[in-house]
Design a protein around this motif. Sequence first.
Motif, PDB file in Angstrom:
ATOM      1  N   ASP A 130       0.812  -1.225   0.000  1.00 56.41           N
ATOM      2  CA  ASP A 130       0.000   0.000   0.000  1.00 56.41           C
ATOM      3  C   ASP A 130       0.845   1.275   0.000  1.00 56.41           C
ATOM      4  O   ASP A 130       0.320   2.379   0.097  1.00 56.41           O
ATOM      5  N   GLY A 131       2.178   1.135  -0.101  1.00 55.25           N
ATOM      6  CA  GLY A 131       3.060   2.296  -0.147  1.00 55.25           C
ATOM      7  C   GLY A 131       3.605   2.722   1.202  1.00 55.25           C
ATOM      8  O   GLY A 131       4.445   3.617   1.276  1.00 55.25           O
ATOM      9  N   THR A 132       3.143   2.112   2.289  1.00 56.33           N
ATOM     10  CA  THR A 132       3.664   2.436   3.610  1.00 56.33           C
ATOM     11  C   THR A 132       4.933   1.629   3.876  1.00 56.33           C
ATOM     12  O   THR A 132       5.282   0.723   3.125  1.00 56.33           O
ATOM     13  N   LYS A 133       5.595   1.982   4.959  1.00 52.56           N
ATOM     14  CA  LYS A 133       6.750   1.224   5.429  1.00 52.56           C
ATOM     15  C   LYS A 133       6.372   0.575   6.753  1.00 52.56           C
ATOM     16  O   LYS A 133       5.756   1.217   7.601  1.00 52.56           O
ATOM     17  N   LEU A 134       6.717  -0.670   6.930  1.00 55.57           N
ATOM     18  CA  LEU A 134       6.549  -1.352   8.203  1.00 55.57           C
ATOM     19  C   LEU A 134       7.912  -1.386   8.874  1.00 55.57           C
ATOM     20  O   LEU A 134       8.855  -2.006   8.363  1.00 55.57           O
ATOM     21  N   ILE A 135       8.006  -0.674   9.989  1.00 54.70           N
ATOM     22  CA  ILE A 135       9.265  -0.579  10.723  1.00 54.70           C
ATOM     23  C   ILE A 135       9.112  -1.386  12.007  1.00 54.70           C
ATOM     24  O   ILE A 135       8.286  -1.052  12.858  1.00 54.70           O
ATOM     25  N   LYS A 136       9.879  -2.437  12.127  1.00 53.17           N
ATOM     26  CA  LYS A 136       9.879  -3.251  13.339  1.00 53.17           C
ATOM     27  C   LYS A 136      11.126  -2.901  14.133  1.00 53.17           C
ATOM     28  O   LYS A 136      12.190  -2.635  13.559  1.00 53.17           O
ATOM     29  N   GLY A 137      10.978  -2.914  15.456  1.00 56.20           N
ATOM     30  CA  GLY A 137      12.142  -2.611  16.268  1.00 56.20           C
ATOM     31  C   GLY A 137      11.893  -2.823  17.734  1.00 56.20           C
ATOM     32  O   GLY A 137      10.801  -3.237  18.146  1.00 56.20           O
ATOM     33  N   ASN A 138      12.897  -2.514  18.518  1.00 54.64           N
ATOM     34  CA  ASN A 138      12.832  -2.656  19.968  1.00 54.64           C
ATOM     35  C   ASN A 138      12.643  -1.290  20.604  1.00 54.64           C
ATOM     36  O   ASN A 138      13.409  -0.361  20.329  1.00 54.64           O
ATOM     37  N   PHE A 139      11.631  -1.202  21.447  1.00 50.37           N
ATOM     38  CA  PHE A 139      11.298   0.034  22.138  1.00 50.37           C
ATOM     39  C   PHE A 139      11.591  -0.168  23.611  1.00 50.37           C
ATOM     40  O   PHE A 139      11.107  -1.127  24.222  1.00 50.37           O
ATOM     41  N   THR A 140      12.403   0.728  24.167  1.00 45.53           N
ATOM     42  CA  THR A 140      12.731   0.678  25.585  1.00 45.53           C
ATOM     43  C   THR A 140      12.071   1.859  26.270  1.00 45.53           C
ATOM     44  O   THR A 140      12.280   3.006  25.890  1.00 45.53           O
ATOM     45  N   LEU A 141      11.249   1.555  27.279  1.00 39.20           N
ATOM     46  CA  LEU A 141      10.528   2.568  28.034  1.00 39.20           C
ATOM     47  C   LEU A 141      10.367   2.068  29.455  1.00 39.20           C
ATOM     48  O   LEU A 141      10.041   0.895  29.668  1.00 39.20           O
ATOM     49  N   ASN A 142      10.622   2.930  30.412  1.00 43.09           N
ATOM     50  CA  ASN A 142      10.455   2.577  31.816  1.00 43.09           C
ATOM     51  C   ASN A 142      11.284   1.339  32.186  1.00 43.09           C
ATOM     52  O   ASN A 142      10.865   0.508  32.983  1.00 43.09           O
ATOM     53  N   GLY A 143      12.449   1.198  31.567  1.00 41.82           N
ATOM     54  CA  GLY A 143      13.349   0.102  31.884  1.00 41.82           C
ATOM     55  C   GLY A 143      13.000  -1.223  31.243  1.00 41.82           C
ATOM     56  O   GLY A 143      13.638  -2.231  31.519  1.00 41.82           O
ATOM     57  N   VAL A 144      11.994  -1.250  30.375  1.00 41.54           N
ATOM     58  CA  VAL A 144      11.541  -2.481  29.722  1.00 41.54           C
ATOM     59  C   VAL A 144      11.749  -2.337  28.218  1.00 41.54           C
ATOM     60  O   VAL A 144      11.437  -1.298  27.643  1.00 41.54           O
ATOM     61  N   THR A 145      12.281  -3.382  27.594  1.00 40.06           N
ATOM     62  CA  THR A 145      12.451  -3.391  26.141  1.00 40.06           C
ATOM     63  C   THR A 145      11.530  -4.438  25.540  1.00 40.06           C
ATOM     64  O   THR A 145      11.556  -5.598  25.951  1.00 40.06           O
ATOM     65  N   LYS A 146      10.728  -4.004  24.572  1.00 38.32           N
ATOM     66  CA  LYS A 146       9.778  -4.893  23.889  1.00 38.32           C
ATOM     67  C   LYS A 146       9.772  -4.541  22.404  1.00 38.32           C
ATOM     68  O   LYS A 146       9.984  -3.387  22.027  1.00 38.32           O
ATOM     69  N   PRO A 147       9.450  -5.527  21.557  1.00 40.34           N
ATOM     70  CA  PRO A 147       9.313  -5.218  20.135  1.00 40.34           C
ATOM     71  C   PRO A 147       8.003  -4.470  19.869  1.00 40.34           C
ATOM     72  O   PRO A 147       6.977  -4.770  20.491  1.00 40.34           O
ATOM     73  N   ILE A 148       8.067  -3.485  18.970  1.00 39.34           N
ATOM     74  CA  ILE A 148       6.867  -2.811  18.502  1.00 39.34           C
ATOM     75  C   ILE A 148       6.986  -2.631  16.994  1.00 39.34           C
ATOM     76  O   ILE A 148       8.057  -2.819  16.412  1.00 39.34           O
ATOM     77  N   LYS A 149       5.865  -2.268  16.378  1.00 38.50           N
ATOM     78  CA  LYS A 149       5.817  -2.011  14.942  1.00 38.50           C
ATOM     79  C   LYS A 149       5.339  -0.581  14.718  1.00 38.50           C
ATOM     80  O   LYS A 149       4.432  -0.115  15.408  1.00 38.50           O
ATOM     81  N   ILE A 150       5.944   0.070  13.748  1.00 36.71           N
ATOM     82  CA  ILE A 150       5.521   1.404  13.330  1.00 36.71           C
ATOM     83  C   ILE A 150       5.126   1.306  11.860  1.00 36.71           C
ATOM     84  O   ILE A 150       5.884   0.773  11.047  1.00 36.71           O
ATOM     85  N   VAL A 151       3.952   1.792  11.534  1.00 39.22           N
ATOM     86  CA  VAL A 151       3.542   1.908  10.138  1.00 39.22           C
ATOM     87  C   VAL A 151       3.770   3.365   9.751  1.00 39.22           C
ATOM     88  O   VAL A 151       3.229   4.271  10.390  1.00 39.22           O
ATOM     89  N   ALA A 152       4.609   3.588   8.723  1.00 35.97           N
ATOM     90  CA  ALA A 152       5.023   4.939   8.372  1.00 35.97           C
ATOM     91  C   ALA A 152       4.720   5.260   6.912  1.00 35.97           C
ATOM     92  O   ALA A 152       4.738   4.374   6.052  1.00 35.97           O
ATOM     93  N   ASN A 153       4.464   6.547   6.675  1.00 29.29           N
ATOM     94  CA  ASN A 153       4.260   7.084   5.331  1.00 29.29           C
ATOM     95  C   ASN A 153       5.290   8.179   5.094  1.00 29.29           C
ATOM     96  O   ASN A 153       5.534   8.986   5.977  1.00 29.29           O
TER      97      ASN A 153
END
Length: 144
Positions: free
Chosen positions: A69-92
């Motif tokens: 659909d022309g977007t980018k799917l950005i997967k990565g590790n997000f660290t917040l409040n001392g916790v690291t978890k994978p999240i996804k960002i859909v970007a245009n």
Amino acid sequence: MEKVFCQIGYFIHDETNAANEKVVVRIDTRSVNSNHGERDDHLRSDDFLNVEQHPQAEFVSTSVTNQPDGTKLIKGNFTLNGVTKPIKIVANKIGEGTDPWGGYRAGFEGRAEFKMADFNFKMDLGPTSSTVYLDLHVEGIKRD
């Protein structure tokens, strides 16, 4: 709506090969500003962002893929409040080109979401507030 400002970060944009793309963002969690001092103090407390123990949040991409659909799917590790978890960002991509000062800029917008409980937020605001939605607006200037 709370606003938190990126302090340090970069992205690598490769129009021809998304596998070469990368995003790294560090956020000063103390910079939260909702235009309401008491609410900001509460958001900075250990009920939420716990800025005394964790003054920085960070996102580091692990992959970027172009979607049909022309977007980018950005997967990565997000660290917040001392916790690291994978999240996804859909970007245009918003646009790119030469700016009035002779630089070359590219801009993107994106959206991500996560559950407050996944990042050890102590405060439970009920089921309708358990998800945090991040709206991201990023602009970068090309460096050689």
